[in-house]
Design a protein around this motif. Structure first.
Motif, PDB file in Angstrom:
ATOM      1  N   ALA A 265       0.832  -1.204   0.000  1.00 11.65           N
ATOM      2  CA  ALA A 265       0.000   0.000   0.000  1.00 11.65           C
ATOM      3  C   ALA A 265       0.867   1.254   0.000  1.00 11.65           C
ATOM      4  O   ALA A 265       0.542   2.238  -0.665  1.00 11.65           O
ATOM      5  CB  ALA A 265      -0.923  -0.003   1.216  1.00 11.65           C
ATOM      6  N   LEU A 266       1.982   1.206   0.722  1.00 16.63           N
ATOM      7  CA  LEU A 266       2.881   2.371   0.748  1.00 16.63           C
ATOM      8  C   LEU A 266       3.467   2.606  -0.640  1.00 16.63           C
ATOM      9  O   LEU A 266       3.507   3.732  -1.128  1.00 16.63           O
ATOM     10  CB  LEU A 266       4.019   2.158   1.752  1.00 16.63           C
ATOM     11  N   ARG A 267       3.890   1.518  -1.260  1.00 11.71           N
ATOM     12  CA  ARG A 267       4.481   1.658  -2.586  1.00 11.71           C
ATOM     13  C   ARG A 267       3.452   2.182  -3.578  1.00 11.71           C
ATOM     14  O   ARG A 267       3.714   3.117  -4.326  1.00 11.71           O
ATOM     15  CB  ARG A 267       5.056   0.322  -3.046  1.00 11.71           C
ATOM     16  N   ASP A 268       2.254   1.598  -3.549  1.00 14.62           N
ATOM     17  CA  ASP A 268       1.201   2.047  -4.466  1.00 14.62           C
ATOM     18  C   ASP A 268       0.864   3.511  -4.257  1.00 14.62           C
ATOM     19  O   ASP A 268       0.510   4.216  -5.186  1.00 14.62           O
ATOM     20  CB  ASP A 268      -0.071   1.205  -4.275  1.00 14.62           C
ATOM     21  N   GLY A 269       0.933   3.955  -2.997  1.00 13.63           N
ATOM     22  CA  GLY A 269       0.565   5.342  -2.702  1.00 13.63           C
ATOM     23  C   GLY A 269       1.715   6.303  -2.945  1.00 13.63           C
ATOM     24  O   GLY A 269       1.564   7.504  -2.731  1.00 13.63           O
ATOM     25  N   GLY A 270       2.883   5.794  -3.325  1.00 14.65           N
ATOM     26  CA  GLY A 270       4.027   6.673  -3.563  1.00 14.65           C
ATOM     27  C   GLY A 270       4.644   7.210  -2.289  1.00 14.65           C
ATOM     28  O   GLY A 270       5.272   8.272  -2.282  1.00 14.65           O
ATOM     29  N   PHE A 271       4.489   6.491  -1.170  1.00 12.96           N
ATOM     30  CA  PHE A 271       5.076   6.943   0.085  1.00 12.96           C
ATOM     31  C   PHE A 271       6.490   6.354   0.219  1.00 12.96           C
ATOM     32  O   PHE A 271       6.693   5.173  -0.080  1.00 12.96           O
ATOM     33  CB  PHE A 271       4.211   6.505   1.271  1.00 12.96           C
ATOM     34  N   PRO A 272       7.430   7.169   0.672  1.00 12.02           N
ATOM     35  CA  PRO A 272       8.829   6.723   0.693  1.00 12.02           C
ATOM     36  C   PRO A 272       9.137   5.771   1.855  1.00 12.02           C
ATOM     37  O   PRO A 272       9.385   6.205   2.975  1.00 12.02           O
ATOM     38  CB  PRO A 272       9.610   8.041   0.855  1.00 12.02           C
ATOM     39  N   LEU A 273       9.182   4.482   1.557  1.00 13.15           N
ATOM     40  CA  LEU A 273       9.502   3.485   2.579  1.00 13.15           C
ATOM     41  C   LEU A 273      11.031   3.354   2.658  1.00 13.15           C
ATOM     42  O   LEU A 273      11.672   2.916   1.717  1.00 13.15           O
ATOM     43  CB  LEU A 273       8.872   2.132   2.217  1.00 13.15           C
ATOM     44  N   HIS A 274      11.599   3.740   3.796  1.00 19.99           N
ATOM     45  CA  HIS A 274      13.061   3.710   3.941  1.00 19.99           C
ATOM     46  C   HIS A 274      13.553   2.454   4.638  1.00 19.99           C
ATOM     47  O   HIS A 274      14.630   1.968   4.351  1.00 19.99           O
ATOM     48  CB  HIS A 274      13.556   4.949   4.709  1.00 19.99           C
ATOM     49  N   ASP A 330      12.928  -3.855  -1.789  1.00 20.54           N
ATOM     50  CA  ASP A 330      13.534  -2.972  -2.797  1.00 20.54           C
ATOM     51  C   ASP A 330      14.732  -2.251  -2.212  1.00 20.54           C
ATOM     52  O   ASP A 330      15.654  -2.896  -1.757  1.00 20.54           O
ATOM     53  CB  ASP A 330      12.500  -1.970  -3.329  1.00 20.54           C
ATOM     54  N   ASP A 331      14.639  -0.918  -2.150  1.00 17.29           N
ATOM     55  CA  ASP A 331      15.764  -0.143  -1.621  1.00 17.29           C
ATOM     56  C   ASP A 331      15.720  -0.020  -0.106  1.00 17.29           C
ATOM     57  O   ASP A 331      16.683   0.423   0.504  1.00 17.29           O
ATOM     58  CB  ASP A 331      15.756   1.270  -2.216  1.00 17.29           C
TER      59      ASP A 331
END
Lengths: 361, 334
Positions: A265-274, A330-331
């Motif tokens: 959901a974070l990725r879909d929403g464009g939120f920066p998951l660190h 991912d990153d």
């Protein structure tokens, strides 16, 4: 520098999110403490801290306040300081009304409306929305180098992130629009959908509830534009370069499943998951280096072999679950934190912080 | 009484513990992460092994419970998850969402098409939002209806976790205060009556043997019993480390008692896990003592399973553990 080290040193906003019961609030507090000890002015905003953690931070349920409190003894760094604030959906809502409703009479009319009283605390997503609203207030105040927001446990990730949108939807509902047109009494509401809606409420809950509902919507009219704007601004802040989302989980399957969902959901929403933090990981036993005799009778040594076997199996199982998360990273960094004793005082938070910021792994 | 299970593929007929057998609706409550769903599912299994026809209701719509019990993911349509030929018990499962409960309610009350349309999906948020606790009441009302229709011998409700358990269960009494008359009031009255009826409804609280979950369950227990008059079944303490007396000594001493000698590496490996295991047991005992002190409820302890992901076989194991005679709290200080 590890990912969380750079988050603690450079980010302006950290949002921790994840399922319940995995040490999310404690993680938020430990990151905030580490940043304060690195010389930054930090505030940690939490929703529902455990009692001892609340005591450590100097915030407790009986003394919910709008004003952040400085955490005593957090840091000796000359420029660093740690502040804490407990979020209470109802009082944040009240404050928003007071800020935006204009004159005092109108503010009172809204605050004393029974429909408002029930909505403020219980409207689906109100708590999540308030976390966002508070974030906006703190961000624009410019008083802190770093804001750490601990979100409510979200089974459904979208609850939090969609909260601003949902409240705006609520205020732009056609029924709401018709009801807020001035000068119309209930009898004169002619729009078929609205009158049917009111009729439904009247049939189900009685006429008093209908009057209160109309009154409530009327008194809110005019605030919608402001809310919309704020929701849009907050959406930008959450996706800013200076923002870092930290997903917190445990290695248990239910938590991992939710974390996987949340990461998507974070990725879909464009939120920066660190970073993804996996708390409560069991320690890996050293290998036995021998075969356990098959027919060992019950006894103390058998107890010890049993525990060794179970822990070894558990750790392997946990590693498998964490791998699911790792493939999604991912990153983002994946940080494993061992099972620690109840971490709720400053010393414990510092130990946890050490694990979180460690460069190993 | 436990009868031997002679035929393959059939669960044993197991004596249902008193607390599980005497109620018609069992509400399972706890904070997020303590395992309420697991306890709900294993209670369902235990009662069904004892011959009961059980309906498991997931309010939060956790679909994963279905596969764990041997069926499809749970959905709004009821499905049979497990049947026991011997004893005739079975577990059925479904979810109940507020929206769905609302539709059923309108139909049940014979409201016309117009009202149903007005109350359709688009307005649902508004209706629920405009009437305090309405969403929760609708779900509880549906459960009350299922009980009234005698839809099962036992209905087990997995209540939404985190901060939502108390508001959920309190919705009826809150609405009784807010609404003076009309169908909502009637519904609130009937739900309150069900919750407070100790013959019909019991509440199982679930916690972990850790400081914060213990604090929270103590608060919740007093809240639910004093405030709502709910009958509390034994407290379930989930994920307890098994008691192992052998953890009180070094590996060398343990080996000596069992007439063995161990290589140094083995001793070191065992001493490491013993240190860890003993620390867990010590802190667990501390939490049991705190529960003894703070909560005068009998309790059932479920073992911590050496797995990160729960498997169907684990549920059977937990169901057996649930069948144990509850432990009475010890008065430590008096």
């Amino acid at each position: 520098m590890s990912t969380l080290q750079s988050v603690v040193h450079d980010a302006s906003l950290v949002v921790t999110c994840g399922p319940g019961g995995v040490g999310k609030t404690t993680t938020a507090a430990a990151l905030a403490l580490a940043a304060a000890r690195a010389g930054r002015r930090v505030i940690v905003v939490t929703v529902d801290p455990a009692r001892r953690l609340a005591d450590t931070l100097g915030i407790d349920a009986s003394a919910r306040s709008h004003d952040p409190v400085e955490v005593v003894g957090a840091t000796t760094h000359p420029t660093g300081s740690l502040w804490a604030q407990m979020l209470d959906a109802e009082s944040t809502f009240d404050r928003m009304i007071a800020d935006r409703a204009g004159d005092e009479q109108r503010v009172q009319a809204i605050l004393s409306n029974p429909i408002y009283r029930s909505i403020a605390g219980s409207l689906a997503g109100a708590q999540e929305y308030m976390a966002i609203e508070r974030l906006h207030q703190l961000w624009t105040s410019g008083e802190y180098d770093l804001i750490v927001i601990d979100t409510p446990p979200s089974r459904h990730a979208i609850d939090l992130l969609a909260a601003p949108d949902r409240l705006v939807t609520f205020f732009s509902h056609p029924v709401y629009r018709v009801l807020t047109v001035p000068g119309r009494s209930f009898a004169r509401v002619t729009n078929a959908g609205s009158s049917a809606f009111l009729w439904a409420i009247r049939r189900l809950a009685g006429p008093k509830v209908v009057e209160d509902t109309i009154e409530f919507f009327r008194s809110l009219s005019g605030m919608e534009a402001g809310l919309r704007q704020r929701a849009a601004e907050t959406a930008q802040i959450l996706r800013s370069e200076e923002t870092a989302f930290v997903l917190v989980s445990s290695p248990r399957a239910e938590a991992i499943d939710e974390a996987v969902h949340l990461a998507g959901a974070l990725r879909d929403g464009g939120f920066p998951l660190h970073a993804m933090v996996v708390n409560l990981v069991h320690p890996t036993p050293a290998p036995l280096g021998m075969e356990v005799p098959a027919d060992l009778p019950p006894g103390p040594l058998t107890d010890q072999f049993d525990l060794h076997r179970e822990l070894t199996a558990l750790v392997a199982d946990e590693a498998r679950e964490m791998n699911t998360l790792r493939t999604l990273a991912d990153d983002a960094a994946l940080v494993e934190v061992p099972l620690l004793d109840d971490v709720q005082d400053l010393a414990g938070l510092a130990v946890l912080g050490g694990h979180l910021l460690s460069t190993a792994g | 009484m436990i009868l031997p299970d002679t035929l393959a593929g059939m669960g044993p007929v197991r004596a249902t513990p008193v607390w599980l057998g005497r109620t018609r609706v069992l509400v399972v409550v706890g904070k997020g992460g303590v395992g309420t769903s697991t306890v709900a599912a294993s209670s369902a299994l235990l009662a069904a092994k004892g011959g009961a026809d059980v309906l498991l209701v997931a309010v939060d719509g956790k679909p994963g419970l279905g596969p764990l019990l041997g069926g499809q993911p749970l959905g709004p349509a009821e499905q049979t998850l497990r049947t026991f030929t011997r004893g005739g018990g079975r577990v059925r499962g479904r979810t109940i969402s507020p929206e769905q409960a609302f539709g059923d309610y309108l139909e049940l009350k014979g409201f016309g098409r117009l009202l149903r349309r007005a109350a359709s999906a688009a307005s649902f948020d508004l209706i629920a939002g405009s009437t305090p606790g309405m969403e929760h009441l609708l779900v509880l009302g549906k459960i009350k209806e299922l009980d009234r229709e005698k839809a099962a011998d036992l209905i087990i409700v997995d209540v939404p976790p985190a901060g939502h358990a108390a508001p959920f269960l309190r919705s009826a009494s809150a609405l009784q205060r807010a609404v003076a008359s009309g169908p909502v009031r009637d519904q609130a009255d009937e739900v309150s009556a069900l919750l407070a009826d100790h013959q019909r409804c019991q509440c199982v609280l679930v916690t972990l043997p850790e400081e914060t979950p213990v604090n929270e369950v103590v608060e919740l227990a007093y809240d639910l019993e004093d405030d709502l008059g709910l009958a509390l079944a034994p407290l379930v303490v989930n994920a307890c480390w098994p008691e192992r007396p052998g953890l009180s000594m070094s590996a060398a001493a343990a080996a000596k008692q069992q007439h063995m000698t161990l290589p140094a590496a083995t001793r070191r490996a065992l001493d490491g896990v013993v240190r860890f295991g003993r620390a867990r047991l010590d802190s667990q005992h501390e939490q049991f003592a705190r529960l003894d002190e703070a909560l005068p409820l009998p309790r059932v302890q479920l073992p911590r399973l050496p797995a990160a992901r729960l498997l169907p076989a684990h549920l059977d194991l937990l169901a057996s553990a649930l069948a144990a005679e509850p432990i009475m709290p010890q008065r430590v200080s008096q």
